[in-house]
Design a protein around this motif. Structure first.
Motif, mmCIF file in Angstrom:
data_model
loop_
_atom_site.group_PDB
_atom_site.id
_atom_site.type_symbol
_atom_site.label_atom_id
_atom_site.label_comp_id
_atom_site.label_asym_id
_atom_site.label_seq_id
_atom_site.Cartn_x
_atom_site.Cartn_y
_atom_site.Cartn_z
ATOM 1 N N SER A 39 0.856 -1.192 0.000
ATOM 2 C CA SER A 39 0.000 0.000 0.000
ATOM 3 C C SER A 39 0.883 1.230 0.000
ATOM 4 N N ALA A 40 0.733 2.082 -1.005
ATOM 5 C CA ALA A 40 1.513 3.316 -1.047
ATOM 6 C C ALA A 40 1.148 4.227 0.117
ATOM 7 N N VAL A 41 -0.111 4.219 0.518
ATOM 8 C CA VAL A 41 -0.557 5.069 1.626
ATOM 9 C C VAL A 41 0.164 4.690 2.914
ATOM 10 N N LEU A 42 0.123 3.421 3.273
ATOM 11 C CA LEU A 42 0.718 2.980 4.531
ATOM 12 C C LEU A 42 2.242 3.032 4.489
ATOM 13 N N THR A 43 2.818 2.737 3.322
ATOM 14 C CA THR A 43 4.272 2.798 3.206
ATOM 15 C C THR A 43 4.762 4.230 3.406
ATOM 16 N N ALA A 44 4.089 5.191 2.777
ATOM 17 C CA ALA A 44 4.472 6.595 2.929
ATOM 18 C C ALA A 44 4.294 7.055 4.371
ATOM 19 N N LEU A 45 3.209 6.663 5.006
ATOM 20 C CA LEU A 45 2.994 7.028 6.406
ATOM 21 C C LEU A 45 4.112 6.500 7.294
ATOM 22 N N ALA A 46 4.529 5.275 7.044
ATOM 23 C CA ALA A 46 5.575 4.670 7.861
ATOM 24 C C ALA A 46 6.907 5.402 7.704
ATOM 25 N N LEU A 47 7.151 5.955 6.526
ATOM 26 C CA LEU A 47 8.439 6.583 6.240
ATOM 27 C C LEU A 47 8.469 8.085 6.506
ATOM 28 N N ALA A 48 7.316 8.712 6.652
ATOM 29 C CA ALA A 48 7.249 10.171 6.684
ATOM 30 C C ALA A 48 7.822 10.796 7.950
ATOM 31 N N GLY A 49 7.771 10.067 9.051
ATOM 32 C CA GLY A 49 8.230 10.648 10.301
ATOM 33 C C GLY A 49 7.236 11.604 10.922
ATOM 34 N N LEU A 50 5.963 11.435 10.591
ATOM 35 C CA LEU A 50 4.890 12.267 11.130
ATOM 36 C C LEU A 50 3.936 11.384 11.937
ATOM 37 N N PRO A 51 3.117 11.970 12.806
ATOM 38 C CA PRO A 51 2.216 11.158 13.630
ATOM 39 C C PRO A 51 1.316 10.244 12.788
ATOM 40 N N THR A 52 1.165 9.003 13.242
ATOM 41 C CA THR A 52 0.351 8.033 12.504
ATOM 42 C C THR A 52 -0.787 7.459 13.349
ATOM 43 N N ASP A 53 -0.955 7.999 14.567
ATOM 44 C CA ASP A 53 -2.027 7.463 15.404
ATOM 45 C C ASP A 53 -3.401 7.782 14.833
ATOM 46 N N ARG A 54 -3.496 8.902 14.100
ATOM 47 C CA ARG A 54 -4.717 9.259 13.392
ATOM 48 C C ARG A 54 -4.311 9.878 12.059
ATOM 49 N N PHE A 55 -4.941 9.422 10.987
ATOM 50 C CA PHE A 55 -4.611 10.011 9.686
ATOM 51 C C PHE A 55 -5.818 9.944 8.765
ATOM 52 N N THR A 56 -5.753 10.736 7.694
ATOM 53 C CA THR A 56 -6.824 10.742 6.698
ATOM 54 C C THR A 56 -6.213 10.654 5.310
ATOM 55 N N PHE A 57 -6.823 9.860 4.454
ATOM 56 C CA PHE A 57 -6.359 9.718 3.073
ATOM 57 C C PHE A 57 -7.236 10.567 2.179
ATOM 58 N N GLU A 58 -6.640 11.508 1.453
ATOM 59 C CA GLU A 58 -7.395 12.443 0.631
ATOM 60 C C GLU A 58 -7.296 12.145 -0.867
ATOM 61 N N GLY A 59 -6.559 11.118 -1.259
ATOM 62 C CA GLY A 59 -6.457 10.762 -2.671
ATOM 63 C C GLY A 59 -5.774 11.850 -3.483
ATOM 64 N N PHE A 60 -6.178 11.982 -4.743
ATOM 65 C CA PHE A 60 -5.621 13.015 -5.617
ATOM 66 C C PHE A 60 -6.353 14.335 -5.403
ATOM 67 N N LEU A 61 -5.611 15.418 -5.317
ATOM 68 C CA LEU A 61 -6.222 16.740 -5.236
ATOM 69 C C LEU A 61 -6.866 17.097 -6.576
ATOM 70 N N PRO A 62 -7.882 17.962 -6.581
ATOM 71 C CA PRO A 62 -8.516 18.363 -7.841
ATOM 72 C C PRO A 62 -7.504 18.961 -8.809
ATOM 73 N N ARG A 63 -7.719 18.723 -10.105
ATOM 74 C CA ARG A 63 -6.819 19.257 -11.133
ATOM 75 C C ARG A 63 -6.999 20.765 -11.312
#
Length: 275
Positions: free
Chosen positions: A116-140
Motif C-alpha cells: 500500500s503506497a498510503v501505509l508505506t508513505a505514512l511509515a516513512l514520513a516521520g509524522l504522527p500516525t495514530d490518526r490520519f486521513t487519506f485524501e487521494g488526488f487533489l482536484p486538477r
C-alpha cells in the motif's frame, strides 16, 4: 467453498513484494479482472508464473457496466480476482462499484492484503500516525484544489495525498499557501523502487524544490495535521473564513464552516467578512 469476489493488492514498485497468496491466485483464479491487462501479464512474467484463467479488462471507464457481468461468474461458481496496476483495489483505483454490487447481490467479498503506497508513505514520513486521513488526488482545477485545501487547513490528523509529477509543484505551492509555509511534510516518491526517496521538510521548502523540477515519478505527499488552536480570536476566525471565501466558498457558507470549527458566532464572522 462458495465462489467469492477476491480483492488482491499488487506490488507498488518492487515485484518481489508480491505475496504467496497473490502468486497462487494469479495462477489459479478462473477469472481475473485487471485494470491493465498488459501490466498484469508483465507482472506474471516477472513473477515467473503462468496465468491460466480468463483475463478481463476492468478499469474506471467500464467498471460500472462490467460489474454485474463479472459477478455473474461468481453466481455460476467461479471466483473472480480483482487487481489494479499497483496497491489495493478501491484505494484511488477501480473496485468500489463491483464491491457495492456484490454486497447488494449477497455475494461473498474477501481481500488479500499487501503493498500500500498510503501505509508505506505514512511509515516513512516521520509524522504522527495514530490518526490520519487519506485524501487521494487533489482536484486538477486550481480553484477547486484551493477550495479543497482551504477546507482541510484546520484538519488535526496527518493527511496523505497522491499527486502526479506534472502537478506536484502547483499542489505544493497551494498547500503552503493554505496550510502555512512551515507546516511539516514529507514527499515520498518511487516507493519500493530503485530510486525510492523520502524528502522531509516544510511545505515551503518542498514547494521550492518542486518548482525546480526536482521530483519525478510516482509521488505520495504526507502532511502534518494542524496544531490545536485554543482560544481562536474573532480576527483569526475572519481570516480563516476569508481564505475559504477566496478559494470559492460562498461567504455565508465560509462563515458557517468556521463558526462550527471555532464556536465563534457565525453572524460575527459573516459581518467581519463583508465589512
Amino acid at each position: 467453498m462458495t465462489a467469492r469476489l477476491i480483492l488482491a493488492a499488487t506490488p507498488i514498485g518492487n515485484h518481489q513484494d508480491a505475496s504467496m497468496r497473490l502468486r497462487e491466485l494469479l495462477e489459479t483464479s478462473p477469472v481475473i479482472a485487471a485494470e491493465d491487462t498488459r501490466r498484469l501479464r508483465d507482472l506474471a512474467t516477472r513473477l515467473n508464473i503462468t496465468v491460466t484463467g480468463r483475463i478481463v479488462s476492468y478499469h474506471e471507464h467500464n467498471e460500472t457496466s462490467k460489474a454485474d457481468q463479472l459477478l455473474d461468474n461468481i453466481e455460476n461458481g467461479h471466483d473472480v480476482l480483482v487487481v489494479t496496476d499497483a496497491g489495493m483495489p478501491l484505494v484511488s483505483d477501480p473496485g468500489y462499484r463491483i464491491v457495492e454490487r456484490a454486497i447488494e447481490r449477497d455475494i461473498t467479498v474477501t481481500a488479500v492484503p499487501g503493498p500500500s503506497a498510503v501505509l508505506t508513505a505514512l511509515a516513512l514520513a516521520g509524522l504522527p500516525t495514530d490518526r490520519f486521513t487519506f485524501e487521494g488526488f487533489l482536484p486538477r482545477k486550481p480553484s477547486d484544489r484551493r477550495k479543497t485545501l482551504a477546507a482541510l487547513a484546520t484538519e488535526p490528523r496527518t493527511m496523505v495525498f497522491f499527486e502526479a509529477t506534472h502537478r506536484v509543484d502547483d499542489s505544493l505551492a497551494d498547500l503552503a499557501q493554505a496550510f502555512g509555509s512551515q507546516r511539516r511534510a514529507a514527499l515520498c516518491r518511487e516507493l519500493t523502487k530503485t530510486y525510492e526517496e523520502v524528502v522531509r521538510a516544510s511545505l515551503s521548502d518542498l514547494a521550492a524544490q518542486a518548482a525546480e523540477g526536482r521530483f519525478k515519478g510516482e509521488i505520495v505527499l504526507v502532511v502534518a495535521g494542524a496544531e490545536p488552536t485554543p482560544g481562536v480570536s474573532l480576527d483569526d476566525a475572519i481570516t480563516r473564513a476569508r481564505l475559504l471565501a477566496d478559494a470559492g466558498e460562498r461567504t455565508k457558507d465560509a462563515a458557517a464552516l468556521v463558526a462550527a470549527e471555532t464556536g465563534i458566532s457565525k453572524r460575527e464572522i459573516y459581518q467581519g467578512l463583508i465589512s
